[in-house]
Every structure is written in structure tokens, then in C-alpha cells.
Design an enzyme around this catalytic site. Structure first.
Site, PDB file in Angstrom:
ATOM      1  N   HIS A 106      -5.221   4.377   2.651  1.00 37.68           N
ATOM      2  CA  HIS A 106      -5.093   3.442   1.539  1.00 37.68           C
ATOM      3  C   HIS A 106      -4.247   2.227   1.894  1.00 37.68           C
ATOM      4  O   HIS A 106      -4.179   1.278   1.113  1.00 37.68           O
ATOM      5  CB  HIS A 106      -4.505   4.138   0.311  1.00 37.68           C
ATOM      6  N   HIS A 132       4.757  -1.510   4.372  1.00 36.26           N
ATOM      7  CA  HIS A 132       3.298  -1.471   4.281  1.00 36.26           C
ATOM      8  C   HIS A 132       2.830  -2.618   3.395  1.00 36.26           C
ATOM      9  O   HIS A 132       3.633  -3.270   2.723  1.00 36.26           O
ATOM     10  CB  HIS A 132       2.821  -0.115   3.739  1.00 36.26           C
ATOM     11  N   HIS A 134      -0.091  -4.466   0.590  1.00 35.86           N
ATOM     12  CA  HIS A 134      -1.093  -4.351  -0.472  1.00 35.86           C
ATOM     13  C   HIS A 134      -1.806  -5.691  -0.616  1.00 35.86           C
ATOM     14  O   HIS A 134      -1.173  -6.751  -0.590  1.00 35.86           O
ATOM     15  CB  HIS A 134      -0.434  -3.999  -1.809  1.00 35.86           C
ATOM     16  N   HIS A 151       5.725  -4.397   1.127  1.00 33.36           N
ATOM     17  CA  HIS A 151       6.772  -3.540   0.580  1.00 33.36           C
ATOM     18  C   HIS A 151       7.608  -2.996   1.724  1.00 33.36           C
ATOM     19  O   HIS A 151       7.080  -2.352   2.639  1.00 33.36           O
ATOM     20  CB  HIS A 151       6.170  -2.377  -0.207  1.00 33.36           C
ATOM     21  N   THR A 217       4.269   2.622  -6.379  1.00 30.48           N
ATOM     22  CA  THR A 217       3.040   2.067  -6.954  1.00 30.48           C
ATOM     23  C   THR A 217       1.802   2.858  -6.564  1.00 30.48           C
ATOM     24  O   THR A 217       0.688   2.447  -6.868  1.00 30.48           O
ATOM     25  CB  THR A 217       2.858   0.591  -6.549  1.00 30.48           C
ATOM     26  N   VAL A 218       1.988   3.988  -5.875  1.00 27.09           N
ATOM     27  CA  VAL A 218       0.900   4.914  -5.559  1.00 27.09           C
ATOM     28  C   VAL A 218       1.338   6.311  -5.983  1.00 27.09           C
ATOM     29  O   VAL A 218       2.536   6.564  -6.136  1.00 27.09           O
ATOM     30  CB  VAL A 218       0.553   4.907  -4.050  1.00 27.09           C
TER      31      VAL A 218
END
Length: 278
Positions: A106, A132, A134, A151, A217-218
Site C-alpha cells: 500500500h 513513507h 501517500h 510521513h 492514517t491506515v
């Protein structure tokens, strides 16, 4: 944008809430490990039964994704923001260290395997763990969503999580990503050694930042996370964003969770010159 004078006691109270919230946190390491399965049980596509609105129903351990009151990301709306000058500048003390890169399905994640330094928030040290990306950005500014968000994940000794978020729009290449692009474009399912990576290459570009309390956020959407969002929007090239999108699994090319309800939370904007009329 409303300008408020907030005394040190209120700021202290704000961070006391962070500490009191930390007892409910999972270890950030455990939370992140739960995301790296080869066949990820969630997606960002609504209507699939696994989209963001359904995350809280997929796994009993993820119920906070649907029921939580401190969820991230949020819209940083001017009318909600309390501008202050005495929150204190963001203190970074990073150092080069061995790191790896991995396609978690993801997202693409860089993890430091040695001591890569720390940040200091209100007198508490948070050790740098990983970063990571997004795409598009998860946090929005007055409803505007940008092309990318980085992030940078940190953790304190009591396992409270602090995340620095940096947003990007299309323009000149990002220098940190430029050094990693060849590795990112060629990663498979296995973790890849990057050698020494300097987190100091991550450019902030602004002393101003937003701060609020939120969540991962995941899934599992763990709450009690201290968020610091750099106010300046930096630039990234289309090639860099496409490289990040091309390597993740199908359905994760756009891996941004929709913005969540604020639920009355304060959003602070640190502006060191606000008292000078700026």
C-alpha cells in the site's frame, strides 16, 4: 485565520492530553508490522467492501477506524486554526544511518536500521523510525489536496508516536526522493538495502507548522498520534510521484485516506513572528 494568545499552561495541558492518551496506544512497530502482509485486506477504493468507510468493520482490531474521535487526516481550515508564537520551533537532531526500502503493497517505506537521530517536542525525545509516502496528499489545506505527502515516523520511550507530514505539489524534483528513485523503481516484495541514508536530506523549508492530535492514517488507525504538518508546500516531479505509484499493488496507486471529522480538536499553528504583526 483567527489569532489567539495561548498561555503556557494551555500548551502544557495540550501535551498532557498526549501523554494521557498514550496508554491506549499499540506499539507503533506492531501497528506497522500488521500492514505488511502480501495480500493486504484493505484498499482505498470505495464500493469494494474494503474501502476507507469499511475499514472499521474488516477486523475487530480496527474498530477505531470507524468509531474513533481523533482520526487522521484532517482538513487544516484557516477558520479552525489557533495561531501562536510560543509553541516552540521543531527541533531535529538527525544523523546518517543504515536504511532499507520496502514496497509494503500500500506504500513505499524507508526504514532506518540504526540510530538515525530524533526530534524534540515539548521536551520529549522521539526516535526516528521510518518514512513513507501517500499520493495524493492526505492532509488538505482549506480543502486543497496536493500531489504527494511524506510521513516521517518517530516514537518516544513510552511508545507515543509523533509524525511529521510534508506536502508536495508538482514542480522541481524533491532532493530526498531523487537519491532514492533508482532503488524505488526496482524494488520487489523483499526489503532492499539502501546503505547509509541521511534523514537530514528531508527538507522542511519552513519554521511554521500545524500541530494536532490524531491517528495513524491506515489500519488499525491507532489514536494518540502527535501530528506536525509543515505549513510550506514543497515540490516534487511527476516522474518521482509516478515511480511511487507504479511499484505499489493495484488499487493502491492513490493511497490517501479521506479527511476525517475534527470532533472539536484544537489545531495549533506555530508562527514565530505572529507577535510582530506578521
Amino acid at each position: 485565520m483567527a489569532v489567539h494568545s495561548i498561555n503556557p499552561f494551555l500548551i502544557s495541558l495540550f501535551f498532557t492530553f498526549f501523554v494521557l492518551s498514550s496508554h491506549t496506544l499499540f506499539s507503533i512497530c506492531t501497528a506497522l508490522e500488521s500492514e505488511v502482509e502480501d495480500e493486504t485486506p484493505f484498499t482505498y477504493v470505495e464500493g469494494t467492501g474494503k474501502g476507507p468507510r469499511e475499514w472499521g468493520k474488516i477486523n475487530p482490531d480496527w474498530q477505531v477506524c470507524g468509531r474513533g474521535k481523533l482520526q487522521s487526516p484532517i482538513d487544516l481550515l484557516d477558520q479552525r486554526v489557533q495561531v501562536i508564537s510560543n509553541l516552540g520551533k521543531l527541533k531535529r537532531d538527525y544523523q546518517p544511518a543504515k536504511a532499507t526500502v520496502k514496497n509494503r503493497g500500500h506504500d513505499v517505506t524507508v526504514t532506518w536500521k540504526e540510530d538515525a537521530g530524533k526530534i524534540n517536542i515539548n521536551g520529549t525525545y522521539f526516535k526516528l523510525l521510518q518514512c513513507h509516502w501517500h499520493s495524493p496528499s492526505e492532509h488538505t489545506f482549506n480543502g486543497t489536496r496536493y500531489n504527494l505527502e511524506l510521513h516521517v515516523i518517530h516514537q518516544s520511550s513510552n511508545r507515543t508516536t509523533a509524525v511529521i507530514g510534508i506536502t508536495y505539489k508538482y514542480g522541481r524534483p524533491d532532493p530526498f526522493l531523487a537519491k532514492l528513485l533508482s532503488h524505488i523503481s526496482s524494488i520487489g516484495k523483499e526489503e532492499k538495502d539502501l546503505g547509509i541514508v541521511n534523514p537530514g536530506d528531508i527538507k522542511f523549508g519552513s519554521r511554521k507548522y500545524y500541530r494536532y492530535i490524531g491517528s495513524l492514517t491506515v489500519p488499525p488507525c491507532t489514536e494518540g498520534v502527535i501530528w506536525t504538518i509543515v505549513k510550506k508546500v514543497r515540490t516534487v516531479s511527476r516522474e518521482q510521484v509516478h515511480a511511487l505509484r507504479n511499484v505499489v499493488h493495484d488499487g493502491f496507486e492513490a493511497n490517501a485516506r479521506p479527511t476525517q471529522q475534527l470532533e472539536g480538536r484544537p489545531i495549533l499553528l506555530y508562527n514565530p513572528v505572529v507577535n510582530r504583526g506578521s
